[in-house]
Design an enzyme around this catalytic site. Structure first.
Site, PDB file in Angstrom:
ATOM      1  NE  ARG A 293      -3.036  -0.295   3.118  1.00  0.00           N
ATOM      2  CZ  ARG A 293      -2.179   1.032   4.176  1.00  0.00           C
ATOM      3  NH1 ARG A 293      -1.626   1.753   4.496  1.00  0.00           N
ATOM      4  NH2 ARG A 293      -1.794   0.058   5.349  1.00  0.00           N
TER       5      ARG A 293
ATOM      6  CE1 TYR B 151     -17.651   9.556 -14.241  1.00  0.00           C
ATOM      7  CE2 TYR B 151     -16.993  10.118 -12.068  1.00  0.00           C
ATOM      8  CZ  TYR B 151     -17.174   9.381 -13.173  1.00  0.00           C
ATOM      9  OH  TYR B 151     -17.902   7.844 -13.270  1.00  0.00           O
TER      10      TYR B 151
ATOM     11  CG  ASP C   1     -10.823  14.663 -14.473  1.00  0.00           C
ATOM     12  OD1 ASP C   1     -10.003  13.937 -15.370  1.00  0.00           O
ATOM     13  OD2 ASP C   1     -11.183  13.818 -13.803  1.00  0.00           O
TER      14      ASP C   1
ATOM     15  CE  LYS D 186     -14.306   6.292 -17.500  1.00  0.00           C
ATOM     16  NZ  LYS D 186     -14.116   8.045 -16.362  1.00  0.00           N
TER      17      LYS D 186
HETATM   18  C1  LIG Z   1     -14.825   7.647 -15.629  1.00  0.00           C
HETATM   19  C2  LIG Z   1     -14.045   9.885 -15.398  1.00  0.00           C
HETATM   20  C3  LIG Z   1     -13.709   9.505 -13.628  1.00  0.00           C
HETATM   21  C4  LIG Z   1     -13.745   8.871 -12.719  1.00  0.00           C
HETATM   22  O1  LIG Z   1     -13.149   7.829 -12.677  1.00  0.00           O
HETATM   23  P1  LIG Z   1     -13.156   6.202 -11.920  1.00  0.00           P
HETATM   24  O2  LIG Z   1     -12.379   5.025 -12.587  1.00  0.00           O
HETATM   25  O3  LIG Z   1     -14.435   5.703 -12.405  1.00  0.00           O
HETATM   26  O4  LIG Z   1     -13.428   5.964 -10.750  1.00  0.00           O
HETATM   27  C5  LIG Z   1     -13.330  11.433 -12.963  1.00  0.00           C
HETATM   28  N1  LIG Z   1     -13.611  12.371 -13.999  1.00  0.00           N
HETATM   29  C6  LIG Z   1     -14.237  11.860 -14.872  1.00  0.00           C
HETATM   30  C7  LIG Z   1     -12.965  12.923 -16.328  1.00  0.00           C
HETATM   31  C8  LIG Z   1     -14.266  10.523 -16.138  1.00  0.00           C
HETATM   32  O5  LIG Z   1     -14.622  10.653 -17.339  1.00  0.00           O
END
Ligand SMILES: *Cc1c(COP(=O)(O)O)cnc(C)c1O
Length: 443
Positions: free
Chosen positions: A104, A157, A229, A254
């Site tokens: 961890r 998101y 992000d 993604k």
């Molecule tokens: C999918 C997504 C998230 C969340 O990510 P997870 O891997 O599903 O926890 C956060 N920000 C954006 C822009 C996303 O498309």
């Protein structure tokens, strides 16, 4: 209260670590002994200033096993590592992030993929998480303190929005929501206790481009953290650290992994700030297990190659849809009517692989369109090699009432398309047939 919470944070560390005197404040140690990484001597160190993203994607960070000569990083499934003289010294000096002790805290397979992400994002350091939300929640808590204030947007998101709206105030953080494309409104929302600006570089689902360079400048002038992000753009299309961001976040689920077969997240930035996030991660526990690190590392090796295909595909599909009589409106930064004129300067390598559009006939026509598609699959998520389509109104933004959706610009019939790497002629034909069935119009 200023962004400079390192002193606060040193206080927290002291209280948890009796015997550490004020003279040896953790924050000071961080400044004194800060270096990139964690990175082991057997890892491929590659300077992003002198290598392209294709080369970095393939090689940066790889653990080169000196015993077997294996090509590629081994998977260290161990949860724990033998104590060595260095590990005791690391405990003593508060440097345990740099030594293999317990998975961890860190593991060589994690470090390999973390170093690749750091190189791609032009950052000193990175951490991988068990999901994008783990990366985001850990970072928001690490970069703010009780009594602090966050400026962010409703264009986020869904999970991030829910966390900021429902939970952050329970932790004593105030939150303001503003238009993410309006730098003046963002500046006006800053208060004496503001600590963090938090936005998406390209928003979900309307692909609004944040004025990232201005936000970087604003963060510097007002001594605030800027965390972004970058999921929709990836470091192939934008490296926000070069524009003044302190921390760059990803849902690795993604594009970074790219194959719709892994949930993961990441944070990247300077070593100093990533050490703060790491300390928070230890407590919240959202680390990524070694097998998943290996999957993510393999996915990342083709990031540059995949993004070139996604970018070219999305550009062509956006243009095709823009000229289609069954489509009311298309949202994509490469189209001439795109309203945020700073995007062109920020995105010289393209605008990622997403296209959003409003089908004529509203949500009903949109549902029909999805049921008629044969290659493009109706599913949530994005960024994989396969094209996926969904409608925000009944998925990612279903927690909003109609009025809130209208406020952020989610109109009836809005479709969110993640353009995969299939042949464009096949994707165009699929869209053409389904649009004809759903709207009666043919391009
Ligand atoms: C999918 C997504 C998230 C969340 O990510 P997870 O891997 O599903 O926890 C956060 N920000 C954006 C822009 C996303 O498309």
């Amino acid at each position: 209260m200023s962004r400079n919470i390192l002193k606060d944070w040193a206080g927290r560390f002291r209280s948890e670590t009796p015997g550490v005197s004020a003279k040896t404040e953790w924050a000071d140690q961080l400044t004194r002994s800060r270096h990139a990484g964690p990175r082991m001597s057997v890892q491929t160190a590659m300077d992003p200033a002198t290598h392209g993203t294709g080369t970095l994607s393939v090689h940066a960070g790889t653990y080169n096993d000196p015993v077997t000569g294996a090509v590629g990083t081994p998977v260290f499934n161990a949860t724990t590592f033998l104590f060595q003289k260095e590990s005791y010294k690391a405990f003593d000096q508060g440097m345990i992030r740099d030594y293999p002790i317990y998975t961890r805290y860190g593991n060589p397979t994690q470090w390999a993929v973390q170093d690749k992400i750091a190189a791609l994002e032009h950052a000193e350091s990175a951490i991988v998480f068990s999901s994008g939300m783990a990366a985001i929640s850990t970072t928001l808590l690490a970069l703010t303190t009780r009594g602090g204030h966050i400026v962010t947007a409703r264009d986020l998101y869904g999970g991030s929005f829910n966390l900021l709206r429902d939970d952050m105030h329970q932790f004593g953080r105030e939150v303001s929501f503003v238009d993410p494309t309006d730098a003046d409104a963002i500046e006006a929302a800053i208060r004496d206790n503001t600590q963090l600006l938090y936005f998406e570089t390209l928003t979900n689902p309307l692909l609004k481009c944040a004025p990232v360079a201005r936000l970087g400048e604003l963060a510097r002038q007002r001594d605030l953290f800027l965390a972004l992000d970058n999921t929709f753009l990836t470091p192939v299309c934008m490296t926000p650290i070069d524009l003044g961001a302190h921390v760059v976040l990803h849902s690795g689920t993604k594009y970074l992994n790219g194959h719709s077969d892994l949930v993961a997240g990441s944070a990247a930035g300077s070593r100093k700030y990533l050490d703060m996030i790491w300390s928070q991660m230890l407590k919240l526990g959202g680390s990524l297990n070694p097998q998943d690190c290996a999957v993510l590392e393999r996915g990342l090796k083709t990031l540059d190659l995949r993004m070139r295909a996604h970018v070219a595909g999305a550009r062509q599909i956006a243009t095709y849809l823009d000229g289609h009589p069954g489509v009311a409106r298309v949202y994509h930064p490469d189209l001439p009517d795109y309203p945020y004129d700073w995007a062109a300067g920020l995105l010289p390598r393209g605008a990622g692989g997403m296209v959003s559009f409003e089908v004529k006939g509203g949500d009903e026509a949109g549902l029909k369109l999805m049921s008629e598609l044969r290659i493009i699959q109706a599913a949530t998520s994005l960024g994989g090699v396969e094209s996926l389509i969904s409608m925000p109104f009944n998925t990612s933004h279903s927690s909003m009432v109609e009025r809130q959706r209208r406020e952020v610009g989610i109109n009836p019939g809005l479709m969110r398309l993640s353009v995969g790497i299939e042949d464009l002629a096949d994707l165009r034909r699929d869209l053409s047939d389904a649009l004809a069935a759903a709207t009666g119009e043919r391009a």
